[in-house]
Design an enzyme around this catalytic site. Structure first.
Site, short mmCIF file in Angstrom:
data_model
loop_
_atom_site.label_atom_id
_atom_site.label_comp_id
_atom_site.label_asym_id
_atom_site.label_seq_id
_atom_site.Cartn_x
_atom_site.Cartn_y
_atom_site.Cartn_z
CD1 TRP A 3 -1.40 8.64 2.90
CD2 TRP A 3 0.17 8.77 1.31
NE1 TRP A 3 -1.52 7.54 2.09
CE2 TRP A 3 -0.57 7.59 1.09
CE3 TRP A 3 1.22 9.08 0.44
CZ2 TRP A 3 -0.30 6.72 0.05
CZ3 TRP A 3 1.48 8.21 -0.60
CH2 TRP A 3 0.74 7.05 -0.79
CD GLU A 25 -7.49 7.42 0.49
OE1 GLU A 25 -8.00 6.74 -0.42
OE2 GLU A 25 -6.85 6.90 1.43
CB THR A 31 -3.32 4.62 -9.42
OG1 THR A 31 -4.06 5.27 -10.44
CG2 THR A 31 -1.87 4.55 -9.86
CG LEU A 68 -1.29 8.93 -11.22
CD1 LEU A 68 -0.34 7.83 -10.78
CD2 LEU A 68 -1.14 10.12 -10.27
N GLY A 69 -2.64 8.35 -15.46
CA GLY A 69 -3.89 7.91 -16.09
C GLY A 69 -5.13 8.52 -15.47
CE1 TYR A 70 -9.47 4.60 -15.40
CE2 TYR A 70 -7.26 4.23 -14.59
CZ TYR A 70 -8.43 3.75 -15.12
OH TYR A 70 -8.56 2.41 -15.38
CE1 TYR A 108 -11.74 3.72 0.36
CE2 TYR A 108 -10.84 5.08 -1.41
CZ TYR A 108 -10.66 4.32 -0.27
OH TYR A 108 -9.42 4.19 0.28
CG ASP A 126 -10.61 -0.19 -0.53
OD1 ASP A 126 -11.04 -1.14 0.18
OD2 ASP A 126 -9.42 0.18 -0.51
CB CYS A 178 -7.80 -10.55 3.35
SG CYS A 178 -9.23 -11.54 2.91
CB CYS A 185 -6.03 -17.86 6.46
SG CYS A 185 -6.98 -17.47 4.97
CB CYS A 194 -12.50 -15.50 8.80
SG CYS A 194 -12.66 -15.51 7.01
#
Ligand code: SF4
Length: 332
Positions: A3, A25, A31, A68-70, A108, A126, A178, A185, A194
């Site tokens: 996507w 999203e 997930t 996929l849950g939730y 978000y 996020d 990160c 790093c 940083c």
């Protein structure tokens, strides 16, 4: 991520498909990308645009979402698709303020869609971006209290020129360079700015307020077949856990569940239990099985013929219970 539109293509005028971005999203809430990829492909094949999804059958969408849950996300996905079609003429709203009014779209997700799909200068925050901000500013304020501070940091960096590219870049930086335990790093493009790299505190950040341990609840799943092989299933109430999903009749999930068998018969309890962890508790699901007569008339649920029953369309915890029971309920 199919996507995505890469920066060079975006520069050349290619625009992302808002439907594909929105779908990704919503699926990515809670997930991983690896788990979402196949579901995204399945959904865009079955329902290639928001109008197709809006007119889909609820049960088909819930079945496609299984695993996929939730599951509240799937119900909100449908509500959102229908709102886009009926209230916005089939076009996704562009701004953060309009997107956040759609069901199931929080701060978000609204920011991510408006930035990625429409190049609006919305600030995404996020878990990955929180980690980058905590480290970039060497800020030891613990989450979740630190969210507003990290949002302020993130706003300072949000690009007005290329907000879509920026949003994806900062999220990718957190996801791939990160990372929580092994930040790379040495190849980080913002290493020179940083603060935690200078202080050597990367692995201490972000700080988190310790979570309370999750309680454990118990329930009983009743898995029954009729003499002709049909399975007794039940569509769960719209509100509550696994709302609207097809599953086995169960008791309440509580400290000490009260028997709620869907039919009066001799139920056999299996030695093994199905175990599953939800957001707020662990569940130990005891499993009881039974064969029911041809004229069985259960007090809840409905029979699904053996030929049309598809265990893969069950939510994960129900699939776990099925796996335990299947051997004892083999139809010959
Ligand atoms: Fe993260 Fe290291 Fe980059 Fe700092 S230098 S942002 S700690 S990867």
């Amino acid at each position: 991520m199919p996507w995505r539109v890469m920066p060079a293509d975006r520069k050349a005028g290619k625009r992302p498909d808002p439907y594909a971005v929105w779908l990704s999203e919503v699926m990515l809430q809670q997930t991983t990308v690896a788990a979402v990829r196949a579901y995204h492909e399945k959904f865009t094949t079955l329902w290639p645009n928001v109008a197709a999804l809006a007119s889909a059958d609820d049960a088909d969408v819930m079945a496609a979402w299984a695993g996929l849950g939730y599951y509240a996300r799937a119900r909100n996905l449908l509500k959102s698709a229908r709102a886009v079609v009926h209230e916005h003429g089939g076009m996704f709203p562009i701004t953060y303020d309009a997107l956040i009014k759609l069901p199931g779209i929080g701060p978000y997700t609204a920011a991510a869609i408006s930035a990625i799909a429409f190049d609006e200068p919305s600030t995404v925050l996020d878990g990955n971006v929180e980690r980058v901000m905590a480290r970039l500013y060497d800020d030891h304020t613990p989450l979740p209290a630190a969210k507003t501070v990290f949002m302020d940091y993130a706003r300072r960096h949000t690009s007005n020129d290329r907000p879509g590219d920026y949003a994806q870049a900062v999220m990718d930086l957190g996801a791939t360079i990160c990372t929580p335990k092994t930040p790379v790093c040495g190849i980080c493009p913002i290493q020179s700015q940083c603060d935690s790299f200078c202080a050597g505190t990367q692995l201490d950040l972000p700080k988190k307020t310790p979570k309370k341990p999750k309680p454990t609840r118990t329930g009983i799943a009743y898995i029954a077949r009729r003499e002709d092989g049909a399975w007794l299933l039940e569509t769960r109430p719209e509100k509550g856990l696994l709302g609207g999903m097809l599953g086995w009749p169960t008791t309440e999930w509580a400290d000490d569940p009260v028997d709620a068998a869907p039919h009066s018969t001799n139920w056999t309890e299996l030695n093994d239990h199905a175990r599953h962890t939800f957001t707020h508790f662990h569940l130990i699901l005891r499993v009881q099985t039974a064969w029911l007569p041809a004229d069985a008339s259960p007090n809840r649920g409905h029979f699904i013929a053996a030929e049309t029953f598809d265990a893969t369309s069950l939510p994960t915890v129900m699939k776990k219970a099925y796996t335990l029971a299947a051997a004892t309920l083999r139809h010959v």
